[in-house]
Enzyme design. Structure first.
Site, PDB file in Angstrom:
ATOM      1  N   ILE A 247       0.895  -1.158   0.000  1.00 34.31           N
ATOM      2  CA  ILE A 247       0.000   0.000   0.000  1.00 34.31           C
ATOM      3  C   ILE A 247       0.934   1.209   0.000  1.00 34.31           C
ATOM      4  CG2 ILE A 247      -1.756   1.300   1.247  1.00 34.31           C
ATOM      5  CD1 ILE A 247      -2.782  -1.272   2.417  1.00 34.31           C
ATOM      6  N   PRO A 248       1.099   1.890  -1.132  1.00 33.88           N
ATOM      7  CA  PRO A 248       2.223   2.815  -1.320  1.00 33.88           C
ATOM      8  C   PRO A 248       2.065   4.184  -0.662  1.00 33.88           C
ATOM      9  CG  PRO A 248       0.881   2.783  -3.285  1.00 33.88           C
ATOM     10  CD  PRO A 248       0.279   1.759  -2.349  1.00 33.88           C
ATOM     11  N   CYS A 249       2.096   4.213   0.656  1.00 32.79           N
ATOM     12  CA  CYS A 249       2.016   5.492   1.355  1.00 32.79           C
ATOM     13  C   CYS A 249       3.250   6.342   1.087  1.00 32.79           C
ATOM     14  CB  CYS A 249       1.815   5.280   2.849  1.00 32.79           C
ATOM     15  SG  CYS A 249       3.074   4.239   3.638  1.00 32.79           S
ATOM     16  N   HIS A 250       4.339   5.717   0.592  1.00 34.71           N
ATOM     17  CA  HIS A 250       5.550   6.475   0.287  1.00 34.71           C
ATOM     18  C   HIS A 250       5.351   7.405  -0.905  1.00 34.71           C
ATOM     19  CE1 HIS A 250       5.760   2.766  -2.161  1.00 34.71           C
ATOM     20  NE2 HIS A 250       6.348   3.531  -3.070  1.00 34.71           N
ATOM     21  N   ARG A 251       4.281   7.218  -1.680  1.00 34.88           N
ATOM     22  CA  ARG A 251       4.036   8.059  -2.856  1.00 34.88           C
ATOM     23  C   ARG A 251       3.190   9.290  -2.552  1.00 34.88           C
ATOM     24  NH1 ARG A 251       2.494   2.855  -6.343  1.00 34.88           N
ATOM     25  NH2 ARG A 251       4.550   1.836  -6.289  1.00 34.88           N
TER      26      ARG A 251
END
Length: 281
Positions: A247-251
């Site tokens: 789940i790409p919270c880094h984006r």
């Protein structure tokens, strides 16, 4: 394969820390290489092999100006994706994730009667902990400073009544499907088992639609879930994401272009964004 990448990442992370502290001095290749204890030649090869680009070009990916360009460019990509329903060439759009949100009763039980298998594994961004239930992946956390006990304690705190079983053999098959971007189109769907409020799950579902190699603001995510005034709440929900990278919270970055907080470290966030951008620009 990932063991070597994990070792490389340690040196790359040290280099990124150095660049963060000395960015305005524009350090040379020799200065960066000396900081991580390598020759110019070996550092250049290591960096290029890990990131798929030169150190100089990679540094550009990590600057605020590049973050601003990602934000500006990604808006039109997202508008097209959401308005037409077409998938992007990104890994996330090739990965169909089945969500099965738990019931209020299950939430109240805090994992009672649930068995969670877990294992520690190397990844391109350092060691990680993967947690698995019979209904899907329920956790993916990066290990900070080699402290496995603290990482596992954080997982257990989220499921205080669950039974935990260490089983590397059960979790190992998920490493390659999660991190090998080259196999994105052939990757089977990976079910996720999420525990959170309706708002949190709504935010996490929106994050899954952010294409690889791009970044969006918290405000953009708030608009995508139909609540444009909820940027601060979106930030809180993003920060509580229990399944890192997948789940790409880094984006998600700040509206002004700053990278913002990342629960597993700002350097790791920059490394992930640069690693993805180098492969999908």
């Amino acid at each position: 394969m990932f063991a070597e990448l994990s070792e490389d990442y340690g040196r790359i992370e040290a280099a990124i820390h150095y660049l963060e502290q000395n960015f305005q001095d524009q350090p040379t290749l020799a200065e960066i290489a000396a900081h991580v204890g390598l020759s110019d030649y070996h550092f250049q090869r290591l960096f290029s092999r890990w990131a798929g680009t030169s150190p100089k070009r990679f540094l550009q990916f990590l600057t605020i100006q590049h973050a601003k360009m990602l934000l500006a460019a990604s808006q039109s990509i997202l508008e097209t994706t959401f308005d037409t329903g077409l998938s992007s060439p990104s890994r996330l759009h090739d990965l169909f994730v089945t969500h099965e949100a738990i019931t209020p009763g299950e939430f109240k039980q805090k994992g009672a009667g649930l068995t969670i298998q877990y294992g520690f594994h190397d990844s391109p961004f350092g060691e990680c902990l993967i947690a698995l239930t019979e209904r899907g992946i329920c956790g993916l956390q990066f290990v900070a400073d080699g402290d496995r006990e603290a990482t596992l304690a954080e997982l257990k705190a989220s499921w205080p009544q669950a039974q935990f079983v260490e089983d590397d053999a059960a979790t190992r098959p998920f490493i390659n499907p999660i991190f090998n971007l080259r196999e994105a189109r052939e990757r089977p769907s990976l079910p996720l088992y999420l525990k959170g409020t309706n708002f949190q799950i709504q935010v996490w579902q929106a994050l899954l639609k952010i294409p690889v190699g791009t970044a969006v603001s918290y405000g953009t995510v708030a608009q995508l879930i139909g609540n444009p005034k909820a940027s601060r709440a979106v930030g809180t929900a993003t920060g509580s994401n229990p399944i890192g990278y997948l789940i790409p919270c880094h984006r998600v970055i700040k509206q002004a272009g700053g990278l913002g907080h990342y629960r597993w470290g700002s350097s790791r966030k920059k490394a992930i964004l640069g690693w993805e951008a180098a492969r999908f620009q």
